[in-house]
Design a protein around this motif. Structure first.
Motif, PDB file in Angstrom:
ATOM      1  N   LYS A 273       0.861  -1.185   0.000  1.00 29.51           N
ATOM      2  CA  LYS A 273       0.000   0.000   0.000  1.00 29.51           C
ATOM      3  C   LYS A 273       0.901   1.240   0.000  1.00 29.51           C
ATOM      4  CE  LYS A 273      -3.215   2.176   3.066  1.00 29.51           C
ATOM      5  NZ  LYS A 273      -4.031   1.989   4.256  1.00 29.51           N
ATOM      6  N   ALA A 274       0.691   2.086  -1.002  1.00 27.85           N
ATOM      7  CA  ALA A 274       1.520   3.291  -1.118  1.00 27.85           C
ATOM      8  C   ALA A 274       0.664   4.517  -0.877  1.00 27.85           C
ATOM      9  CB  ALA A 274       2.134   3.368  -2.511  1.00 27.85           C
TER      10      ALA A 274
ATOM     11  N   LEU B 155       2.828   9.438 -10.830  1.00 29.89           N
ATOM     12  CA  LEU B 155       3.377   8.440  -9.902  1.00 29.89           C
ATOM     13  C   LEU B 155       2.306   7.398  -9.556  1.00 29.89           C
ATOM     14  CD1 LEU B 155       5.672   7.480  -8.008  1.00 29.89           C
ATOM     15  CD2 LEU B 155       4.838   9.118  -6.315  1.00 29.89           C
ATOM     16  N   CYS B 156       1.064   7.856  -9.376  1.00 33.30           N
ATOM     17  CA  CYS B 156      -0.042   6.916  -9.110  1.00 33.30           C
ATOM     18  C   CYS B 156      -0.193   5.953 -10.292  1.00 33.30           C
ATOM     19  CB  CYS B 156      -1.351   7.659  -8.879  1.00 33.30           C
ATOM     20  SG  CYS B 156      -1.380   8.586  -7.340  1.00 33.30           S
ATOM     21  N   ASP B 157      -0.142   6.473 -11.524  1.00 31.79           N
ATOM     22  CA  ASP B 157      -0.216   5.600 -12.712  1.00 31.79           C
ATOM     23  C   ASP B 157       0.829   4.497 -12.604  1.00 31.79           C
ATOM     24  OD1 ASP B 157      -2.143   7.141 -13.956  1.00 31.79           O
ATOM     25  OD2 ASP B 157      -0.732   8.255 -15.205  1.00 31.79           O
ATOM     26  N   HIS B 158       2.042   4.931 -12.281  1.00 33.29           N
ATOM     27  CA  HIS B 158       3.159   3.983 -12.253  1.00 33.29           C
ATOM     28  C   HIS B 158       2.995   2.955 -11.123  1.00 33.29           C
ATOM     29  CE1 HIS B 158       7.123   2.523 -13.113  1.00 33.29           C
ATOM     30  NE2 HIS B 158       7.541   2.799 -11.893  1.00 33.29           N
ATOM     31  N   LEU B 159       2.601   3.432  -9.949  1.00 36.62           N
ATOM     32  CA  LEU B 159       2.437   2.517  -8.809  1.00 36.62           C
ATOM     33  C   LEU B 159       1.335   1.498  -9.090  1.00 36.62           C
ATOM     34  CD1 LEU B 159       2.802   5.145  -5.942  1.00 36.62           C
ATOM     35  CD2 LEU B 159       4.353   3.215  -6.340  1.00 36.62           C
TER      36      LEU B 159
ATOM     37  N   CYS C  54      -3.708   8.206   7.374  1.00 37.65           N
ATOM     38  CA  CYS C  54      -3.359   7.780   6.001  1.00 37.65           C
ATOM     39  C   CYS C  54      -2.063   6.969   5.981  1.00 37.65           C
ATOM     40  CB  CYS C  54      -3.202   8.991   5.078  1.00 37.65           C
ATOM     41  SG  CYS C  54      -4.747   9.845   4.749  1.00 37.65           S
ATOM     42  N   VAL C  55      -1.117   7.350   6.839  1.00 35.91           N
ATOM     43  CA  VAL C  55       0.190   6.674   6.817  1.00 35.91           C
ATOM     44  C   VAL C  55       0.092   5.290   7.465  1.00 35.91           C
ATOM     45  CG1 VAL C  55       2.554   6.750   7.729  1.00 35.91           C
ATOM     46  CG2 VAL C  55       1.523   8.824   6.748  1.00 35.91           C
ATOM     47  N   ARG C  56      -0.749   5.187   8.507  1.00 44.17           N
ATOM     48  CA  ARG C  56      -0.889   3.922   9.243  1.00 44.17           C
ATOM     49  C   ARG C  56      -1.309   2.806   8.277  1.00 44.17           C
ATOM     50  NH1 ARG C  56      -5.532   4.026  12.529  1.00 44.17           N
ATOM     51  NH2 ARG C  56      -4.904   6.113  13.133  1.00 44.17           N
ATOM     52  N   GLY C  57      -0.572   1.732   8.262  1.00 43.63           N
ATOM     53  CA  GLY C  57      -0.946   0.612   7.401  1.00 43.63           C
ATOM     54  C   GLY C  57      -0.328   0.676   6.013  1.00 43.63           C
ATOM     55  N   ALA C  58       0.330   1.799   5.693  1.00 43.24           N
ATOM     56  CA  ALA C  58       0.980   1.898   4.377  1.00 43.24           C
ATOM     57  C   ALA C  58       2.341   1.203   4.432  1.00 43.24           C
ATOM     58  CB  ALA C  58       1.164   3.358   3.974  1.00 43.24           C
ATOM     59  N   GLY C  59       2.825   0.800   3.256  1.00 41.03           N
ATOM     60  CA  GLY C  59       4.151   0.174   3.177  1.00 41.03           C
ATOM     61  C   GLY C  59       5.198   1.129   2.637  1.00 41.03           C
ATOM     62  N   MET C  60       4.745   2.197   2.004  1.00 45.46           N
ATOM     63  CA  MET C  60       5.674   3.254   1.555  1.00 45.46           C
ATOM     64  C   MET C  60       4.913   4.562   1.379  1.00 45.46           C
ATOM     65  SD  MET C  60       6.560   1.817  -2.248  1.00 45.46           S
ATOM     66  CE  MET C  60       5.356   0.891  -3.198  1.00 45.46           C
ATOM     67  N   VAL C  61       5.643   5.659   1.575  1.00 45.89           N
ATOM     68  CA  VAL C  61       5.039   6.983   1.452  1.00 45.89           C
ATOM     69  C   VAL C  61       5.861   7.803   0.464  1.00 45.89           C
ATOM     70  CG1 VAL C  61       4.556   9.164   2.653  1.00 45.89           C
ATOM     71  CG2 VAL C  61       4.136   7.003   3.817  1.00 45.89           C
ATOM     72  N   PHE C  62       5.159   8.408  -0.496  1.00 44.87           N
ATOM     73  CA  PHE C  62       5.796   9.380  -1.384  1.00 44.87           C
ATOM     74  C   PHE C  62       5.197  10.735  -1.034  1.00 44.87           C
ATOM     75  CE2 PHE C  62       6.223   5.382  -3.564  1.00 44.87           C
ATOM     76  CZ  PHE C  62       7.514   5.439  -4.084  1.00 44.87           C
ATOM     77  N   HIS C  63       6.030  11.610  -0.498  1.00 47.12           N
ATOM     78  CA  HIS C  63       5.515  12.897  -0.044  1.00 47.12           C
ATOM     79  C   HIS C  63       5.793  13.974  -1.099  1.00 47.12           C
ATOM     80  CE1 HIS C  63       4.535  16.389   2.139  1.00 47.12           C
ATOM     81  NE2 HIS C  63       5.776  16.722   2.437  1.00 47.12           N
TER      82      HIS C  63
END
Ligand code: NAD
Length: 309
Positions: free
Chosen positions: A3-4, A17-21, A64-73
């Motif tokens: 989950k990003a 970036l969303c397209d790519h992810l 939003c960050v909780r439970g994510a595996g990576m964050v792009f800020h």
């Protein structure tokens, strides 16, 4: 599948970036306040979960960050016009917002990438700006530089938080990234030139047009961003991303006119009319890309003419 979270994901780079992810098979959540972004940028991605809100909302960021595996800020107050009109807003969003995102990522142990900018090199115009330059932010802290100053602090916050928490991070120093969905509304030069050329209006060059820049494709930048966050050797570092194909702004106006087949006149507008009295700009900005090349084999594939087309 990971989950990003993409902050600023409804914006220009964020939506690519969303397209790519999504194409990599990841689950994507976007946090965006739509101040410069648009839901239309994500319409074609029904699987992306959109959260409308601000990175200044600490509780929402945490959720939003909780439970994510990576964050792009990527969320930030951007654009020279916005920054000159509202330097304090730009500082608040870019400093406190980043602090909220980075702290939440560290708290939840989620690796993160933070978008910085070539602006932090200030008025340095050396041939090939290298990440280790110690002349960063050597410019006076005028409102013109509030964005650069905030991005410089963001880099420190990102790296020092990573060091203290042990949670990996990478800083992405983006150099004039361009492509579809970028708007000219906030002072971005290439979309503005293209819109003016297509409308048959004068193409307005700020200053004398001899200032030189390198424009990089978003389609080169975005895969580099995800690969850097997957590369442990990049952790704790700032990495330049862009292109080394250099052109003067006057040259860019001519190139846009040719490619669009426009008859628009090219008009020069002095900086003090386009911006503020005393406005300063970099004469030349060309990235040293050797670090990205070494870390991930980065080599831009798109040429400026292709990007304009
Ligand atoms: P953009 O304006 O299209 O994207 C920024 C996004 O952040 C927008 O969708 C906006 O609505 C959102 N946003 C702004 N304030 C917010 C807030 N308080 N809370 C939540 N969302 C908020 O611009 P972009 O060009 O896609 O820039 C993306 C990132 O890349 C930014 O951090 C910018 O500083 C950085 N950057 C871009 C370039 C470039 O050449 N485009 C160069 C250097 C750095």
């Amino acid at each position: 599948m990971v989950k990003a979270l993409v902050t600023g994901g409804a914006g220009f780079i964020g939506s690519h970036l969303c397209d790519h992810l999504v194409s990599l098979g990841h689950e994507v959540v976007v946090l965006d306040d739509l101040s410069t972004g648009s839901p239309a940028n994500l319409e074609h991605l029904p699987s992306v979960r959109f959260v409308h809100g601000s990175i200044l909302d600490r509780a929402l960021v945490d959720e939003c960050v909780r439970g994510a595996g990576m964050v792009f800020h990527l969320a930030a107050a951007v654009g020279v016009h916005t920054i000159l009109a509202e330097p304090l807003k730009s500082l608040r969003v870019n400093l406190h917002g980043t602090e909220n995102v980075v702290e939440a990522a560290a708290r939840h142990g989620v690796r993160y990438a933070v978008a910085s900018s070539s602006e932090i090199y200030g008025k340095n115009d050396a041939d090939g700006l290298h990440e280790d330059s110690d002349r960063i932010l050597g410019s006076a802290l005028k409102s013109r530089w509030s964005y650069a100053a905030a991005k410089g602090i963001d880099e420190l916050v990102a790296v020092e938080t990573s060091r203290a928490s042990g949670v990996p991070c990478v800083v992405l120093r983006l150099f004039n990234i361009v492509g579809a969905r970028q708007t000219g509304r906030y002072g971005m030069v290439l979309p503005r030139f293209v819109a003016q050329a297509l409308a048959g209006e004068p193409i307005t060059v700020h200053g004398d047009g001899s200032q030189r820049r390198c424009f990089g494709s978003v389609h080169d930048a975005v895969p580099a961003m995800t690969r850097l966050l997957d590369t442990s050797e990049a952790y704790g570092r700032a990495v330049n991303i862009g292109s080394r194909e250099e052109i003067s702004i006057e040259g860019l106006a001519h190139r846009v006119r040719e490619i669009t087949g426009s008859a628009s006149e090219i008009r020069f507008v002095p900086y003090h009319e386009a911006y503020d009295p005393g406005f300063e700009d970099m004469r030349r900005r060309i990235p040293d890309l050797s670090l990205a090349a070494r870390l991930i084999g980065y080599r831009p594939r798109y040429r400026l003419d292709d990007i304009i087309k």
